[in-house]
Write a protein that holds these residues in place. Sequence first.
Motif, PDB file in Angstrom:
ATOM      1  N   ALA A 165       0.800  -1.227   0.000  1.00 29.17           N
ATOM      2  CA  ALA A 165       0.000   0.000   0.000  1.00 29.17           C
ATOM      3  C   ALA A 165       0.831   1.273   0.000  1.00 29.17           C
ATOM      4  O   ALA A 165       0.338   2.334  -0.391  1.00 29.17           O
ATOM      5  CB  ALA A 165      -0.915   0.002   1.223  1.00 29.17           C
ATOM      6  N   ALA A 166       2.101   1.188   0.430  1.00 25.74           N
ATOM      7  CA  ALA A 166       2.939   2.386   0.548  1.00 25.74           C
ATOM      8  C   ALA A 166       3.267   2.972  -0.816  1.00 25.74           C
ATOM      9  O   ALA A 166       3.570   2.254  -1.768  1.00 25.74           O
ATOM     10  CB  ALA A 166       4.213   2.055   1.300  1.00 25.74           C
ATOM     11  N   ALA A 167       3.197   4.302  -0.914  1.00 22.65           N
ATOM     12  CA  ALA A 167       3.487   4.986  -2.176  1.00 22.65           C
ATOM     13  C   ALA A 167       4.983   5.068  -2.440  1.00 22.65           C
ATOM     14  O   ALA A 167       5.422   5.027  -3.589  1.00 22.65           O
ATOM     15  CB  ALA A 167       2.880   6.388  -2.159  1.00 22.65           C
ATOM     16  N   ASP A 168       5.775   5.211  -1.395  1.00 24.40           N
ATOM     17  CA  ASP A 168       7.212   5.300  -1.524  1.00 24.40           C
ATOM     18  C   ASP A 168       7.821   4.944  -0.168  1.00 24.40           C
ATOM     19  O   ASP A 168       7.102   4.603   0.783  1.00 24.40           O
ATOM     20  CB  ASP A 168       7.653   6.703  -1.985  1.00 24.40           C
ATOM     21  CG  ASP A 168       7.061   7.824  -1.131  1.00 24.40           C
ATOM     22  OD1 ASP A 168       6.969   7.646   0.117  1.00 24.40           O
ATOM     23  OD2 ASP A 168       6.671   8.860  -1.685  1.00 24.40           O
ATOM     24  N   HIS A 169       9.138   5.030  -0.070  1.00 22.84           N
ATOM     25  CA  HIS A 169       9.790   4.614   1.174  1.00 22.84           C
ATOM     26  C   HIS A 169       9.477   5.558   2.337  1.00 22.84           C
ATOM     27  O   HIS A 169       9.418   5.120   3.496  1.00 22.84           O
ATOM     28  CB  HIS A 169      11.301   4.502   0.947  1.00 22.84           C
ATOM     29  CG  HIS A 169      11.688   3.282   0.176  1.00 22.84           C
ATOM     30  ND1 HIS A 169      11.789   2.038   0.753  1.00 22.84           N
ATOM     31  CD2 HIS A 169      11.953   3.111  -1.152  1.00 22.84           C
ATOM     32  CE1 HIS A 169      12.117   1.146  -0.163  1.00 22.84           C
ATOM     33  NE2 HIS A 169      12.224   1.764  -1.331  1.00 22.84           N
ATOM     34  N   THR A 170       9.244   6.830   2.053  1.00 27.12           N
ATOM     35  CA  THR A 170       8.850   7.756   3.119  1.00 27.12           C
ATOM     36  C   THR A 170       7.479   7.398   3.652  1.00 27.12           C
ATOM     37  O   THR A 170       7.242   7.371   4.868  1.00 27.12           O
ATOM     38  CB  THR A 170       8.839   9.204   2.588  1.00 27.12           C
ATOM     39  OG1 THR A 170      10.152   9.557   2.139  1.00 27.12           O
ATOM     40  CG2 THR A 170       8.403  10.175   3.678  1.00 27.12           C
ATOM     41  N   ASP A 171       6.579   7.095   2.747  1.00 31.42           N
ATOM     42  CA  ASP A 171       5.233   6.675   3.133  1.00 31.42           C
ATOM     43  C   ASP A 171       5.290   5.354   3.891  1.00 31.42           C
ATOM     44  O   ASP A 171       4.569   5.155   4.873  1.00 31.42           O
ATOM     45  CB  ASP A 171       4.364   6.533   1.876  1.00 31.42           C
ATOM     46  CG  ASP A 171       2.893   6.358   2.201  1.00 31.42           C
ATOM     47  OD1 ASP A 171       2.414   6.985   3.165  1.00 31.42           O
ATOM     48  OD2 ASP A 171       2.211   5.585   1.482  1.00 31.42           O
ATOM     49  N   LEU A 172       6.163   4.460   3.462  1.00 32.63           N
ATOM     50  CA  LEU A 172       6.325   3.170   4.130  1.00 32.63           C
ATOM     51  C   LEU A 172       6.743   3.357   5.582  1.00 32.63           C
ATOM     52  O   LEU A 172       6.166   2.747   6.494  1.00 32.63           O
ATOM     53  CB  LEU A 172       7.354   2.329   3.382  1.00 32.63           C
ATOM     54  CG  LEU A 172       7.754   1.000   4.020  1.00 32.63           C
ATOM     55  CD1 LEU A 172       6.557   0.065   4.112  1.00 32.63           C
ATOM     56  CD2 LEU A 172       8.885   0.356   3.219  1.00 32.63           C
ATOM     57  N   ALA A 173       7.751   4.200   5.797  1.00 30.36           N
ATOM     58  CA  ALA A 173       8.226   4.434   7.163  1.00 30.36           C
ATOM     59  C   ALA A 173       7.120   5.030   8.034  1.00 30.36           C
ATOM     60  O   ALA A 173       6.962   4.657   9.206  1.00 30.36           O
ATOM     61  CB  ALA A 173       9.436   5.366   7.133  1.00 30.36           C
ATOM     62  N   ARG A 174       6.350   5.934   7.451  1.00 26.93           N
ATOM     63  CA  ARG A 174       5.253   6.564   8.198  1.00 26.93           C
ATOM     64  C   ARG A 174       4.184   5.531   8.564  1.00 26.93           C
ATOM     65  O   ARG A 174       3.678   5.522   9.689  1.00 26.93           O
ATOM     66  CB  ARG A 174       4.637   7.679   7.355  1.00 26.93           C
ATOM     67  CG  ARG A 174       3.483   8.418   8.025  1.00 26.93           C
ATOM     68  CD  ARG A 174       2.875   9.444   7.080  1.00 26.93           C
ATOM     69  NE  ARG A 174       2.337   8.801   5.884  1.00 26.93           N
ATOM     70  CZ  ARG A 174       1.112   8.291   5.808  1.00 26.93           C
ATOM     71  NH1 ARG A 174       0.320   8.340   6.858  1.00 26.93           N
ATOM     72  NH2 ARG A 174       0.695   7.737   4.693  1.00 26.93           N
TER      73      ARG A 174
END
Length: 278
Positions: free
Chosen positions: A35-44
Amino acid sequence: MPVSASPFVVSSIVTTLRAAGCVFAEDEAELILSAAADHTDLARMVERRASGLPLEHVLGWAEFGGLRIAVDPGVFVPRRRTEFLVRQAAALAGHGAVVVDLCCGSGALGAALAAGLDRIELHAADVDPAAVRCARRNVGETGLVHQGDLFEPLPVDLCGRVEILLANVPYVPTQEVELLPAEARIHEPRVALDGGRDGLDVLRRVCARAPRWLAPGGHLLVETSERQAARAEETVARSGLIPRVVTSDELCATVVVATRPGPAGSVARRTGPADPIG
């Protein structure tokens, strides 16, 4: 497009989730990665889940009845056991049935029922503005979502015409709300959980007015707990409806189905086995 992550990153996510108490950490990690859009979104997303936010609120959706139901933060997350209630409703709803989904939350029940049948006239209602906004996204053009307390916001021309009344009312006794898992207790609205002193307060309010809204032979369907089933059945019967209790061992679900007496042949428009929903 799922985020591409190395085995080390995946292992780190699983370790973080497991340390936060997530029993199905591997499965949750896979869903978050998808579901994460990118690695920043993943971490969040990982941080939010590890902090105790329900997985469905992290993802923005819950799987229910074969659908992805949008679930915003602060909105009640539909439980898989409630699919059993929808299946019971599907077995009773005829073509073009008038359906009302009270205490609709995200609108999952009405949306799943509409998706499983050819055509219904669907109305849903909830007192919580956040739930109403969410339900309108999920119901879309298949029905109308109204904001207000129980029957109050419904169009008056529905009186005496409702064939299927879904009422997934809160049924946790007030003193037991604090015993619920933190995901529900902290992150879901209390109004969607607290059923009053014995857990049946909202059910009593629904039953008091349901006969006026149901068509002859129409059905009220409510979820309850196994230990509350007998009292819930008595509550329904006192309103003049004819109750029966159905259960699912597979989903650990208990549902009271109550019928408004009507002319012979009008008690159920369909009497076959429940349609598969999902």
